[in-house]
Design a protein around this motif. Structure first.
Motif, PDB file in Angstrom:
ATOM      1  N   THR A   1      45.366 -24.745 -18.367  1.00  0.00           N
ATOM      2  CA  THR A   1      44.406 -25.551 -17.607  1.00  0.00           C
ATOM      3  C   THR A   1      44.026 -25.094 -16.309  1.00  0.00           C
ATOM      4  OG1 THR A   1      45.405 -27.463 -18.520  1.00  0.00           O
ATOM      5  CG2 THR A   1      43.998 -27.909 -16.644  1.00  0.00           C
ATOM      6  N   ALA A   2      42.754 -25.109 -16.016  1.00  0.00           N
ATOM      7  CA  ALA A   2      42.356 -24.349 -14.729  1.00  0.00           C
ATOM      8  C   ALA A   2      40.911 -25.236 -14.201  1.00  0.00           C
ATOM      9  CB  ALA A   2      42.072 -23.016 -14.895  1.00  0.00           C
ATOM     10  N   LYS A   3      40.840 -25.187 -13.152  1.00  0.00           N
ATOM     11  CA  LYS A   3      39.633 -25.794 -12.424  1.00  0.00           C
ATOM     12  C   LYS A   3      38.444 -24.834 -12.408  1.00  0.00           C
ATOM     13  CE  LYS A   3      38.214 -28.591  -8.603  1.00  0.00           C
ATOM     14  NZ  LYS A   3      38.271 -29.173  -7.327  1.00  0.00           N
ATOM     15  N   LEU A   4      37.295 -25.150 -13.218  1.00  0.00           N
ATOM     16  CA  LEU A   4      36.323 -23.985 -13.491  1.00  0.00           C
ATOM     17  C   LEU A   4      34.896 -24.662 -12.943  1.00  0.00           C
ATOM     18  CD1 LEU A   4      37.115 -22.909 -16.995  1.00  0.00           C
ATOM     19  CD2 LEU A   4      37.900 -21.783 -14.773  1.00  0.00           C
ATOM     20  N   PRO A   5      34.789 -24.702 -11.520  1.00  0.00           N
ATOM     21  CA  PRO A   5      33.463 -25.393 -11.117  1.00  0.00           C
ATOM     22  C   PRO A   5      32.244 -24.424 -11.631  1.00  0.00           C
ATOM     23  CG  PRO A   5      34.538 -24.357  -9.337  1.00  0.00           C
ATOM     24  CD  PRO A   5      35.587 -24.329 -10.456  1.00  0.00           C
ATOM     25  N   GLU A   6      32.483 -23.266 -11.708  1.00  0.00           N
ATOM     26  CA  GLU A   6      31.076 -22.452 -12.147  1.00  0.00           C
ATOM     27  C   GLU A   6      30.929 -22.374 -13.693  1.00  0.00           C
ATOM     28  OE1 GLU A   6      31.577 -18.944  -9.808  1.00  0.00           O
ATOM     29  OE2 GLU A   6      31.439 -19.736  -8.030  1.00  0.00           O
ATOM     30  N   SER A   7      31.786 -21.722 -14.343  1.00  0.00           N
ATOM     31  CA  SER A   7      31.729 -21.507 -15.655  1.00  0.00           C
ATOM     32  C   SER A   7      32.616 -22.731 -16.610  1.00  0.00           C
ATOM     33  CB  SER A   7      32.569 -20.342 -15.887  1.00  0.00           C
ATOM     34  OG  SER A   7      34.193 -20.480 -15.909  1.00  0.00           O
ATOM     35  N   GLY A   8      32.778 -23.838 -16.144  1.00  0.00           N
ATOM     36  CA  GLY A   8      33.308 -25.051 -16.914  1.00  0.00           C
ATOM     37  C   GLY A   8      32.353 -25.178 -18.090  1.00  0.00           C
ATOM     38  N   ASP A   9      30.954 -25.541 -17.883  1.00  0.00           N
ATOM     39  CA  ASP A   9      30.041 -25.987 -18.697  1.00  0.00           C
ATOM     40  C   ASP A   9      30.268 -24.889 -20.233  1.00  0.00           C
ATOM     41  OD1 ASP A   9      29.389 -28.172 -17.512  1.00  0.00           O
ATOM     42  OD2 ASP A   9      27.511 -27.265 -16.528  1.00  0.00           O
ATOM     43  N   ALA A  10      30.334 -23.626 -19.691  1.00  0.00           N
ATOM     44  CA  ALA A  10      30.263 -22.542 -20.900  1.00  0.00           C
ATOM     45  C   ALA A  10      31.623 -22.699 -21.591  1.00  0.00           C
ATOM     46  CB  ALA A  10      29.910 -21.404 -20.038  1.00  0.00           C
ATOM     47  N   ALA A  11      32.661 -22.844 -20.968  1.00  0.00           N
ATOM     48  CA  ALA A  11      34.154 -23.002 -21.451  1.00  0.00           C
ATOM     49  C   ALA A  11      34.004 -23.903 -22.224  1.00  0.00           C
ATOM     50  CB  ALA A  11      34.893 -22.836 -20.233  1.00  0.00           C
ATOM     51  N   LEU A  12      33.374 -25.215 -21.992  1.00  0.00           N
ATOM     52  CA  LEU A  12      33.647 -26.322 -22.760  1.00  0.00           C
ATOM     53  C   LEU A  12      32.882 -26.071 -24.287  1.00  0.00           C
ATOM     54  CD1 LEU A  12      33.303 -29.106 -20.431  1.00  0.00           C
ATOM     55  CD2 LEU A  12      35.261 -28.692 -21.798  1.00  0.00           C
ATOM     56  N   MET A  13      32.223 -25.135 -24.445  1.00  0.00           N
ATOM     57  CA  MET A  13      31.513 -24.770 -25.698  1.00  0.00           C
ATOM     58  C   MET A  13      32.406 -24.033 -26.720  1.00  0.00           C
ATOM     59  SD  MET A  13      27.738 -23.465 -23.929  1.00  0.00           S
ATOM     60  CE  MET A  13      27.063 -23.409 -25.816  1.00  0.00           C
ATOM     61  N   LEU A  14      33.554 -23.488 -26.140  1.00  0.00           N
ATOM     62  CA  LEU A  14      34.418 -22.883 -26.962  1.00  0.00           C
ATOM     63  C   LEU A  14      35.317 -23.831 -27.843  1.00  0.00           C
ATOM     64  CD1 LEU A  14      35.522 -20.118 -24.473  1.00  0.00           C
ATOM     65  CD2 LEU A  14      33.965 -19.698 -26.028  1.00  0.00           C
ATOM     66  N   PRO A  15      35.698 -23.272 -29.106  1.00  0.00           N
ATOM     67  CA  PRO A  15      36.443 -24.247 -30.063  1.00  0.00           C
ATOM     68  C   PRO A  15      37.866 -24.594 -29.545  1.00  0.00           C
ATOM     69  CG  PRO A  15      36.371 -22.078 -31.048  1.00  0.00           C
ATOM     70  CD  PRO A  15      35.442 -21.822 -29.661  1.00  0.00           C
ATOM     71  N   PHE A  16      38.253 -24.001 -28.842  1.00  0.00           N
ATOM     72  CA  PHE A  16      39.839 -24.279 -28.248  1.00  0.00           C
ATOM     73  C   PHE A  16      39.743 -24.997 -26.759  1.00  0.00           C
ATOM     74  CE2 PHE A  16      38.756 -19.898 -27.371  1.00  0.00           C
ATOM     75  CZ  PHE A  16      38.739 -19.582 -25.939  1.00  0.00           C
ATOM     76  N   ALA A  17      38.547 -25.243 -26.255  1.00  0.00           N
ATOM     77  CA  ALA A  17      38.408 -25.863 -24.804  1.00  0.00           C
ATOM     78  C   ALA A  17      38.246 -27.351 -24.989  1.00  0.00           C
ATOM     79  CB  ALA A  17      37.731 -25.128 -23.965  1.00  0.00           C
TER      80      ALA A  17
END
Length: 258
Positions: free
Chosen positions: A58-74
């Protein structure tokens, strides 16, 4: 906490991620609520856990969070942390763990949470590492250039040696050809002389039996004419006078009138 076989599979991965986390300036490890977390100046910037056969990061992603949430494991982190940009990744026993991407998440989370002084230390260390890498890269380039130059000299020397050997070979071939030509001419001259001798011998006619070979006249002089008569013939016998007969007196020469 009991560790299962699946948890053991993630142990080396978790160890590598933990080492990377604790390498950041002023990073410390703590275990609140039974979870492994990393803090900087008292603030959590990453959660690392294995539970029920799964690895969670678990990490804080203010910049890449939206892109990370598109991954199946996120997925957004619970307890309303997702609203603040926290993202949680879960991996099962058969899932492939993208360690390089998780390391990028950890750095982004650290920069989002750490104070300026800690970030200055991080950037200073990165600059030093960058300069060191640049120096090593330059040294590597110089070494590569020197090796390439040495290899070029060696190839040039080898090419020159081949050229000299080729020239020497041509010279030797030319000398051998000259010797062969001289030998051929000598053999031809010798053969011509022998042929001329045979031709001259054929032109000389052998003398008949009982006759002497005529003498060859000296150059510029005419040969003396042969004497006529039977007496001049070689091998003709003089007939003797018959018995009871006197030999005929030799004729006297008549006196010449004055």
């Amino acid at each position: 906490m009991m560790t299962t076989k699946d948890d053991a599979r993630f142990t080396p991965i978790l160890a590598r991620l933990r080492d990377a986390v604790l390498a950041y300036p002023e990073a410390v490890e703590e275990f609140p609520w039974g979870d492994r977390v990393a803090k900087v100046r008292g603030k959590i910037f990453v959660f690392l856990n294995t539970h029920e056969g799964k690895l969670t990061v678990t990490a804080k992603l203010p910049e890449s969070g939206d892109a990370a949430l598109m991954l199946p494991f996120a997925a957004p982190t619970g307890y309303n942390l997702g609203k603040s940009g926290w993202v949680t990744a879960r991996f099962g026993p058969k899932d492939k763990v993208p360690e390089a991407m998780l390391l990028e998440w950890i750095e982004e989370s650290y920069r989002a949470v750490a104070p300026k002084r800690a970030l200055q230390s991080l950037d200073g260390a990165a600059a030093v590492a960058g300069k060191k890498g640049a120096r090593e890269g330059a040294a590597g380039k110089r070494g590569a250039k020197e090796k390439a130059a040495a290899a070029g000299k060696k190839e040039a020397k080898a090419a020159a040696g081949k050229k000299e050997a080729k020239a020497a070979g041509k010279k030797e071939a030319k000398a051998a050809a000259g010797k062969a030509g001289a030998g051929g001419r000598a053999v031809a001259s010798k053969g011509a002389k022998a042929a001329a001798g045979k031709k001259g011998a054929a032109l000389v006619k052998p003398a008949e039996p009982g006759k002497a070979a005529p003498e060859k006249a000296a150059p510029g002089k005419k040969a003396a004419p042969a004497q006529k008569g039977t007496a001049g013939k070689k091998g003709t016998a003089v007939r003797p006078a018959a018995p009871g007969k006197k030999a005929a007196p030799a004729q006297r020469a008549k006196p010449t009138r004055k």
